[in-house]
Design an enzyme around this catalytic site. Structure first.
Site, short mmCIF file in Angstrom:
data_model
loop_
_atom_site.label_atom_id
_atom_site.label_comp_id
_atom_site.label_asym_id
_atom_site.label_seq_id
_atom_site.Cartn_x
_atom_site.Cartn_y
_atom_site.Cartn_z
N THR A 64 -4.82 5.00 4.10
CA THR A 64 -4.15 6.06 3.42
C THR A 64 -4.70 6.23 2.07
O THR A 64 -5.28 7.46 1.95
CB THR A 64 -2.91 5.56 3.44
OG1 THR A 64 -2.16 5.48 4.40
CG2 THR A 64 -1.88 6.76 2.53
N LYS A 91 0.52 -7.89 -16.05
CA LYS A 91 0.80 -8.57 -17.41
C LYS A 91 2.30 -8.06 -17.76
O LYS A 91 2.63 -8.59 -18.78
CB LYS A 91 -0.11 -7.90 -18.37
CG LYS A 91 -1.63 -8.14 -17.96
CD LYS A 91 -2.49 -7.48 -19.35
CE LYS A 91 -4.17 -7.90 -18.79
NZ LYS A 91 -4.87 -6.95 -19.76
N ARG A 113 1.78 4.62 -3.80
CA ARG A 113 2.33 3.90 -3.07
C ARG A 113 2.99 2.69 -3.54
O ARG A 113 2.33 2.15 -4.61
CB ARG A 113 1.21 3.26 -1.92
CG ARG A 113 1.54 2.10 -1.04
CD ARG A 113 0.97 1.71 0.18
NE ARG A 113 1.01 2.75 1.08
CZ ARG A 113 0.55 2.66 2.31
NH1 ARG A 113 -0.15 1.69 2.64
NH2 ARG A 113 0.54 3.73 3.12
#
Length: 314
Positions: A64, A91, A113
Site C-alpha cells: 500500500t 517518544k 495508515r
C-alpha cells in the site's frame, strides 16, 4: 490529463461508507484513464505538480505504501514518507501534534495508515489537510476495495450482478468491510465464508450471505477474494492450527479444477502461500492478483487527482 467535469462529493477519503455510487464510478472511470497513462512509455503527468503529500504510516506496510508513493510520483507531486517507528511518536508525541508538525512544512494531503479504527475521521476534524485512509485497524481500507472493484469491472465489464465470495478472516479484515460496502453499492451480491469464529455476528446486517463450506461458496461465486489469516490482530486462538485451517479453507488446484464454474481468484496480499491459497492457484490463469497490484496504482492516482481537484475548486 484534461480537467474532469465532475467532482467527488467528499473532501476526504475516510471510508467507502462516505462515498456515493457516483463517487465510486467517477473514481473507477478516472482510474481507467490513468491506467492508460502508466502503460505509456512516459508514465508521468504534471497533474499534482504543486501538491505536497505526506505518507504517514503508523503500521507496517509494503504494497500500500509503495503503491501510494508511486501514484503520487506518477502525478508529479512532492512526497514525504513518515514512519512512526522512527519518529517522535515513539517518544510519546500525540497523533495531532505529529501531523500538525508535518503540516507546518506546508503539506496539502495526508495518506495515513493507523492501527486504531476511526483515526482518519478523528484527524480530519482536527487538522487542516485532506486525509486519505490507507487502512485503519480492522475497520476500513477504501482504496483496496476500489481497486478490487476496478479489477472485477475490468475482468467482467461490470460489477453489477456479479457474485463475489470473500473467504477467510472476515472478523479482523478491513478489506472485507470496505469490499462489502463497495460491492453492494455497485450492485454485486456478496457472500462471506470462513470458520464460525472468524465471521462477526453483525455481518448479516450488512446484507451478505454467510457460508461455512468452502466448496459451496466457490460453486456459488464468480469471484473468490481470498483473505489471509491476520495473526497480528489475534490475541486468542480462533482455530486449532494453520494446518487445519488450510485443510478446510485453503484453495488449491485440485479444488479449483473440480469446480463446474470458471471463477476469478483475487487476493489483497500479502499471500500466505500454502495457507489460504497454494502457489499453483496464485500463479494460475484464474488469478488476477498481479493485475490488482497494477490497478492499485491507477486507482490511487485517481483518488489523489480527484481530491486535489476538489481542494483547488473549493
Amino acid at each position: 490529463m484534461a480537467e474532469t467535469a465532475q467532482q467527488l462529493s467528499t473532501e476526504h477519503l475516510l471510508g467507502i461508507k462516505d462515498l456515493s455510487v457516483e463517487d465510486i464510478n467517477l473514481i473507477l472511470d478516472t482510474a481507467k484513464t490513468f491506467k492508460d497513462v502508466i502503460n505509456r512509455p512516459i508514465k508521468k503527468v504534471p497533474s499534482l505538480r504543486d501538491i505536497t503529500i505526506a505518507n504517514v504510516f503508523f503500521e507496517n506496510s509494503t504494497r500500500t505504501r509503495l503503491s501510494f508513493e508511486l501514484a503520487e510520483k506518477r502525478l508529479s507531486a512532492d512526497v514525504i514518507n513518515f514512519a512512526a517507528s522512527s519518529s517522535s511518536v515513539s517518544k510519546g508525541e500525540t497523533l495531532i501534534d505529529t501531523v500538525n508538525n508535518i503540516l507546518a512544512m506546508k503539506v496539502d494531503m495526508i495518506v495515513m495508515r493507523h492501527p486504531y479504527p476511526g483515526a482518519g475521521v478523528f484527524l480530519s476534524k482536527h487538522v487542516r489537510a485532506q486525509i486519505i485512509n490507507a487502512g485503519d485497524g480492522a475497520h476500513e481500507h477504501p482504496t483496496q476495495a476500489l481497486l478490487d472493484a476496478f479489477s472485477i469491472r475490468e475482468q467482467y465489464g461490470a460489477v453489477a450482478g456479479k457474485k463475489v465470495a470473500i473467504i477467510g478472516d472476515i472478523l479482523h479484515s478491513r478489506v472485507a468491510l470496505s469490499n462489502i460496502l463497495c460491492l453492494h453499492k455497485l450492485g454485486a451480491e456478496v457472500m462471506v465464508c470462513g470458520p464460525t469464529t472468524l465471521i462477526p455476528k453483525y455481518i448479516t446486517s450488512l446484507g451478505v450471505k454467510v457460508e461455512h463450506n468452502l466448496i459451496k461458496a466457490l460453486q456459488w461465486c464468480d469471484v473468490a477474494n481470498m483473505l489471509r489469516i491476520q495473526l497480528e490482530r489475534q490475541n486468542i486462538n480462533y482455530f486449532p492450527s494453520l494446518r487445519e485451517y488450510a485443510m478446510l479453507y485453503g484453495l488449491n488446484k485440485e479444488i479449483l479444477d473440480s469446480l463446474d464454474n470458471n471463477i476469478t481468484i483475487m487476493h489483497p496480499g500479502p499471500i500466505n502461500r500454502g495457507v489460504e491459497i497454494t502457489s499453483d492457484v496464485a500463479d494460475s490463469k484464474h488469478a488476477i492478483i498481479l493485475d490488482q497490484v497494477e490497478n492499485g496504482v491507477a486507482v490511487r492516482m485517481a483518488v489523489l487527482y480527484l481530491l486535489a481537484g476538489k481542494r483547488l475548486n473549493d
